[in-house]
Design a protein around this motif. Structure first.
Motif, PDB file in Angstrom:
ATOM      1  N   ARG A 247       0.812  -1.218   0.000  1.00  0.00           N
ATOM      2  CA  ARG A 247       0.000   0.000   0.000  1.00  0.00           C
ATOM      3  C   ARG A 247       0.847   1.271   0.000  1.00  0.00           C
ATOM      4  O   ARG A 247       0.296   2.373  -0.025  1.00  0.00           O
ATOM      5  CB  ARG A 247      -0.906   0.003   1.232  1.00  0.00           C
ATOM      6  CG  ARG A 247      -1.942  -1.131   1.246  1.00  0.00           C
ATOM      7  CD  ARG A 247      -2.836  -1.004   2.470  1.00  0.00           C
ATOM      8  NE  ARG A 247      -3.847  -2.069   2.500  1.00  0.00           N
ATOM      9  CZ  ARG A 247      -4.757  -2.189   3.461  1.00  0.00           C
ATOM     10  NH1 ARG A 247      -4.766  -1.320   4.479  1.00  0.00           N
ATOM     11  NH2 ARG A 247      -5.634  -3.176   3.414  1.00  0.00           N
ATOM     12  N   LEU A 248       2.119   1.111  -0.004  1.00  0.00           N
ATOM     13  CA  LEU A 248       3.029   2.257   0.040  1.00  0.00           C
ATOM     14  C   LEU A 248       3.445   2.636  -1.375  1.00  0.00           C
ATOM     15  O   LEU A 248       3.918   1.805  -2.144  1.00  0.00           O
ATOM     16  CB  LEU A 248       4.261   1.912   0.881  1.00  0.00           C
ATOM     17  CG  LEU A 248       5.352   2.979   0.969  1.00  0.00           C
ATOM     18  CD1 LEU A 248       4.824   4.227   1.667  1.00  0.00           C
ATOM     19  CD2 LEU A 248       6.574   2.427   1.702  1.00  0.00           C
ATOM     20  N   LYS A 249       3.291   3.935  -1.701  1.00  0.00           N
ATOM     21  CA  LYS A 249       3.705   4.459  -3.008  1.00  0.00           C
ATOM     22  C   LYS A 249       4.990   5.265  -2.830  1.00  0.00           C
ATOM     23  O   LYS A 249       5.030   6.222  -2.055  1.00  0.00           O
ATOM     24  CB  LYS A 249       2.612   5.356  -3.599  1.00  0.00           C
ATOM     25  CG  LYS A 249       1.346   4.613  -3.987  1.00  0.00           C
ATOM     26  CD  LYS A 249       0.343   5.573  -4.616  1.00  0.00           C
ATOM     27  CE  LYS A 249      -0.941   4.859  -4.997  1.00  0.00           C
ATOM     28  NZ  LYS A 249      -1.922   5.793  -5.615  1.00  0.00           N
ATOM     29  N   LEU A 250       6.001   4.859  -3.539  1.00  0.00           N
ATOM     30  CA  LEU A 250       7.278   5.552  -3.465  1.00  0.00           C
ATOM     31  C   LEU A 250       7.248   6.821  -4.309  1.00  0.00           C
ATOM     32  O   LEU A 250       6.387   6.977  -5.172  1.00  0.00           O
ATOM     33  CB  LEU A 250       8.395   4.620  -3.941  1.00  0.00           C
ATOM     34  CG  LEU A 250       8.602   3.339  -3.123  1.00  0.00           C
ATOM     35  CD1 LEU A 250       9.769   2.550  -3.684  1.00  0.00           C
ATOM     36  CD2 LEU A 250       8.825   3.651  -1.651  1.00  0.00           C
ATOM     37  N   PRO A 251       8.172   7.739  -4.078  1.00  0.00           N
ATOM     38  CA  PRO A 251       8.224   8.965  -4.901  1.00  0.00           C
ATOM     39  C   PRO A 251       8.452   8.660  -6.376  1.00  0.00           C
ATOM     40  O   PRO A 251       8.956   7.592  -6.755  1.00  0.00           O
ATOM     41  CB  PRO A 251       9.395   9.745  -4.298  1.00  0.00           C
ATOM     42  CG  PRO A 251       9.534   9.226  -2.918  1.00  0.00           C
ATOM     43  CD  PRO A 251       9.143   7.793  -2.959  1.00  0.00           C
ATOM     44  N   LYS A 252       8.093   9.633  -7.206  1.00  0.00           N
ATOM     45  CA  LYS A 252       8.192   9.459  -8.656  1.00  0.00           C
ATOM     46  C   LYS A 252       9.656   9.489  -9.096  1.00  0.00           C
ATOM     47  O   LYS A 252      10.447  10.303  -8.622  1.00  0.00           O
ATOM     48  CB  LYS A 252       7.411  10.570  -9.357  1.00  0.00           C
ATOM     49  CG  LYS A 252       7.324  10.412 -10.873  1.00  0.00           C
ATOM     50  CD  LYS A 252       6.578  11.587 -11.491  1.00  0.00           C
ATOM     51  CE  LYS A 252       5.139  11.599 -11.056  1.00  0.00           C
ATOM     52  NZ  LYS A 252       4.373  12.673 -11.768  1.00  0.00           N
ATOM     53  N   VAL A 253       9.979   8.582 -10.010  1.00  0.00           N
ATOM     54  CA  VAL A 253      11.308   8.519 -10.609  1.00  0.00           C
ATOM     55  C   VAL A 253      11.160   8.484 -12.125  1.00  0.00           C
ATOM     56  O   VAL A 253      10.076   8.195 -12.651  1.00  0.00           O
ATOM     57  CB  VAL A 253      12.102   7.286 -10.112  1.00  0.00           C
ATOM     58  CG1 VAL A 253      12.363   7.367  -8.619  1.00  0.00           C
ATOM     59  CG2 VAL A 253      11.365   6.000 -10.451  1.00  0.00           C
ATOM     60  N   SER A 254      12.264   8.787 -12.822  1.00  0.00           N
ATOM     61  CA  SER A 254      12.265   8.779 -14.283  1.00  0.00           C
ATOM     62  C   SER A 254      12.881   7.473 -14.778  1.00  0.00           C
ATOM     63  O   SER A 254      13.981   7.090 -14.353  1.00  0.00           O
ATOM     64  CB  SER A 254      13.050   9.974 -14.835  1.00  0.00           C
ATOM     65  OG  SER A 254      12.393  11.187 -14.496  1.00  0.00           O
ATOM     66  N   PHE A 255      12.156   6.830 -15.671  1.00  0.00           N
ATOM     67  CA  PHE A 255      12.615   5.574 -16.260  1.00  0.00           C
ATOM     68  C   PHE A 255      13.094   5.877 -17.674  1.00  0.00           C
ATOM     69  O   PHE A 255      12.316   6.287 -18.531  1.00  0.00           O
ATOM     70  CB  PHE A 255      11.472   4.562 -16.272  1.00  0.00           C
ATOM     71  CG  PHE A 255      11.868   3.200 -16.751  1.00  0.00           C
ATOM     72  CD1 PHE A 255      12.597   2.357 -15.945  1.00  0.00           C
ATOM     73  CD2 PHE A 255      11.507   2.763 -18.015  1.00  0.00           C
ATOM     74  CE1 PHE A 255      12.965   1.103 -16.377  1.00  0.00           C
ATOM     75  CE2 PHE A 255      11.874   1.517 -18.460  1.00  0.00           C
ATOM     76  CZ  PHE A 255      12.616   0.683 -17.642  1.00  0.00           C
TER      77      PHE A 255
END
Length: 289
Positions: A247-255
């Protein structure tokens, strides 16, 4: 008695010596009388005589007359130095305490972050998603008189998420592009969707655009097709993603992705539905925080 005893400091040793002599004579006379009756008295008289014959020694106190007294300026400087030494020692102790606290805090943070990452890795067992370019279709590739190229590519990409407890959000703001020899031919975007656990998704991508290739670069492209029968294309992409751990959403990263693709031909003036055969493809993926 007036000659032997004087009240000043110089006459006192003479008086002491005269008194000692008189006492020795009296003791000798007494010992002569008693020596006939008591033989052991000779030893006692000898010891007493040694004790009484030892002169009294007077040791004057040593005074260093040559040592000069400190001047007022030197005394003031010494006082200032005495006051500055406690201040400098306090500053050093405060700096040492601050440095120790900072180092200890950093060590605790590093240990906590490492422990958290280790626990998450053991719980979720993350695996890298896999992507493959399955099909490439050239729907439009025309060259105008001013060497302006209009290109439209249709790509079919398969995305696989092998993780059991990890989901992937593909967000807005993606950017895809196709390049030839450092010149951008067309651009596109990656769709927005959520890929669940152990999911395989087939995505259709559309890249279109116009660019002025130049006469020299166009001749190089035609010469390469005639000699080798292949064309090297470069596909680049940047897609923002968010990883979901339970249920944990990590911060946004660029792929980021970059693929080197070799195709069999690019036919100018071709109609829609011209399929291009992929000879080879090599892709690299990178995550940028």
């Amino acid at each position: 008695h007036k000659k032997n005893y004087h009240t000043n400091f110089e006459g006192r040793p003479n008086a002491i010596c005269n008194t000692t002599k008189s006492s020795l004579e009296t003791h000798k006379a007494f010992s002569r009388q008693t020596s006939l009756h008591n033989p052991s008295s000779h030893a006692v008289d000898f010891i007493l005589g040694l004790e009484m014959a030892e002169p009294h020694r007077i040791h004057p106190a040593a005074v260093d007359v040559e040592s000069p007294l400190p001047s007022p300026s030197q005394a003031a400087k010494s006082g200032e130095n005495d006051q500055q030494q406690p201040k400098s020692s306090r500053r050093r102790s405060c700096c040492c305490r601050c440095l120790c606290c900072t180092v200890l805090t950093l060590v605790v943070l590093i240990i906590a972050i490492g422990a958290t990452i280790g626990i998450l890795y053991l719980v979720f067992r993350p695996k890298i998603p896999k992507y493959s370019l399955d099909r490439l279709t050239l729907s439009n590739f025309t060259v105008d008189d001013d060497t302006t190229i209009s290109a439209t590519f249709n790509l079919t990409v398969t995305a696989r998420n092998p993780n059991r407890r990890i989901g992937i959000y593909y967000g807005h703001g993606s950017h895809l592009s196709a390049w030839y020899n450092g010149t951008r031919l067309c651009t596109g975007s990656f769709p927005v969707f959520y890929q669940g656990h152990r999911n395989t998704t087939v995505v259709s991508l559309l890249l279109a655009g116009e660019t002025q290739l130049g006469s020299g670069l166009l001749q190089e492209l035609q010469q390469q097709l005639q000699q080798t029968g292949t064309v090297l294309l470069d596909f680049r992409g940047r897609v923002p993603v968010r990883v979901k751990l339970g249920r944990l959403k990590l911060p946004k990263v660029s792929f980021k992705v970059r693929c080197d693709i070799v195709v069999n031909s690019l036919s100018s003036g071709s109609g829609s539905g011209n399929s291009i055969s992929l000879r080879s493809s090599h892709c690299k993926f990178k995550l940028k925080l």
